[in-house]
Design a protein around this motif. Structure first.
Motif, mmCIF file in Angstrom:
data_model
loop_
_atom_site.group_PDB
_atom_site.id
_atom_site.type_symbol
_atom_site.label_atom_id
_atom_site.label_comp_id
_atom_site.label_asym_id
_atom_site.label_seq_id
_atom_site.Cartn_x
_atom_site.Cartn_y
_atom_site.Cartn_z
ATOM 1 N N THR A 281 -31.387 -32.119 -45.894
ATOM 2 C CA THR A 281 -32.554 -32.046 -46.758
ATOM 3 C C THR A 281 -32.870 -33.428 -47.312
ATOM 4 O O THR A 281 -32.003 -34.289 -47.448
ATOM 5 N N SER B 169 -34.172 -30.998 -38.401
ATOM 6 C CA SER B 169 -33.510 -29.823 -38.965
ATOM 7 C C SER B 169 -32.294 -29.386 -38.158
ATOM 8 O O SER B 169 -31.527 -28.543 -38.611
ATOM 9 N N ILE C 219 -43.540 -33.814 -38.499
ATOM 10 C CA ILE C 219 -44.219 -34.140 -39.752
ATOM 11 C C ILE C 219 -44.166 -35.657 -39.882
ATOM 12 O O ILE C 219 -43.089 -36.234 -40.009
ATOM 13 N N ALA D 78 -44.558 -35.324 -47.016
ATOM 14 C CA ALA D 78 -43.796 -35.026 -45.804
ATOM 15 C C ALA D 78 -42.371 -34.610 -46.140
ATOM 16 O O ALA D 78 -41.825 -33.696 -45.514
ATOM 17 N N CYS D 79 -41.763 -35.248 -47.129
ATOM 18 C CA CYS D 79 -40.406 -34.867 -47.553
ATOM 19 C C CYS D 79 -40.386 -33.421 -48.044
ATOM 20 O O CYS D 79 -39.514 -32.631 -47.659
ATOM 21 N N THR E 222 -42.580 -30.980 -47.456
ATOM 22 C CA THR E 222 -42.930 -30.048 -46.384
ATOM 23 C C THR E 222 -41.767 -29.851 -45.423
ATOM 24 O O THR E 222 -41.468 -28.728 -45.005
ATOM 25 N N TYR E 223 -41.096 -30.934 -45.066
ATOM 26 C CA TYR E 223 -39.923 -30.840 -44.194
ATOM 27 C C TYR E 223 -38.884 -29.891 -44.799
ATOM 28 O O TYR E 223 -38.361 -29.020 -44.114
ATOM 29 N N ASN E 224 -38.584 -30.065 -46.078
ATOM 30 C CA ASN E 224 -37.564 -29.235 -46.714
ATOM 31 C C ASN E 224 -37.920 -27.750 -46.637
ATOM 32 O O ASN E 224 -37.051 -26.911 -46.366
ATOM 33 N N ALA F 296 -37.708 -26.666 -42.777
ATOM 34 C CA ALA F 296 -36.322 -26.696 -42.308
ATOM 35 C C ALA F 296 -35.524 -25.570 -42.955
ATOM 36 O O ALA F 296 -34.697 -24.929 -42.300
ATOM 37 N N VAL G 25 -37.906 -28.548 -36.938
ATOM 38 C CA VAL G 25 -38.896 -29.496 -37.430
ATOM 39 C C VAL G 25 -38.262 -30.874 -37.545
ATOM 40 O O VAL G 25 -37.062 -30.994 -37.803
ATOM 41 N N ALA H 84 -39.016 -34.768 -39.295
ATOM 42 C CA ALA H 84 -39.810 -35.621 -40.183
ATOM 43 C C ALA H 84 -39.638 -37.063 -39.738
ATOM 44 O O ALA H 84 -38.514 -37.568 -39.677
#
Length: 128
Positions: free
Chosen positions: A12, A36, A68, A101-102, A104-106, A109, A115, A117
């Protein structure tokens, strides 16, 4: 009933700031690609104008369902030609600033999605 988030074993993005991001609380200075499924490597760029087709071709080989792209402190879109290898593999690409982006990735994932980033981490003006 008490609700608690599911524990996730994926990497994360735990924090970010000018010139850095933290992955599982480890501060990383510089652009980075995080996946991820445990993927993680330095992304060879420090400014948006250094990006090119080769950066996105590298991402296409990862087999993610979604890339992302964190474009730095503000949203900037990659050239369409740079995305051809991703489009050929039917890999989605979302562009946003690196902070968004951070986050959204979390979320993605944590849902178990494959996914990646790709985070452009720019050094602050006057930074080393």
């Amino acid at each position: 009933m008490k609700l608690q988030p599911d524990k996730s074993d994926v990497q994360t993005l735990t924090a970010h700031g000018p010139g850095w991001v933290a992955i599982n609380n480890e501060k990383v200075e510089g652009s980075v690609v995080v996946g991820s499924r445990g993927e993680r490597f330095a992304w060879d760029c420090t400014r948006f104008d250094q990006l090119g087709a080769e950066h996105f071709a590298q991402l296409a080989s990862m087999g993610a369902e979604l890339i992302i792209f964190g474009s730095g402190g503000r949203i900037r879109f990659p050239e369409a030609a740079w995305l051809q290898p991703l489009m050929a593999r039917r890999t989605g690409v979302e562009t946003m600033d690196t902070a968004a982006a951070c986050r959204t990735y979390n979320i993605l994932a944590g849902e178990g999605r494959h996914v990646v980033a790709a985070l452009l981490v720019e050094r602050p003006e006057g930074g080393k």
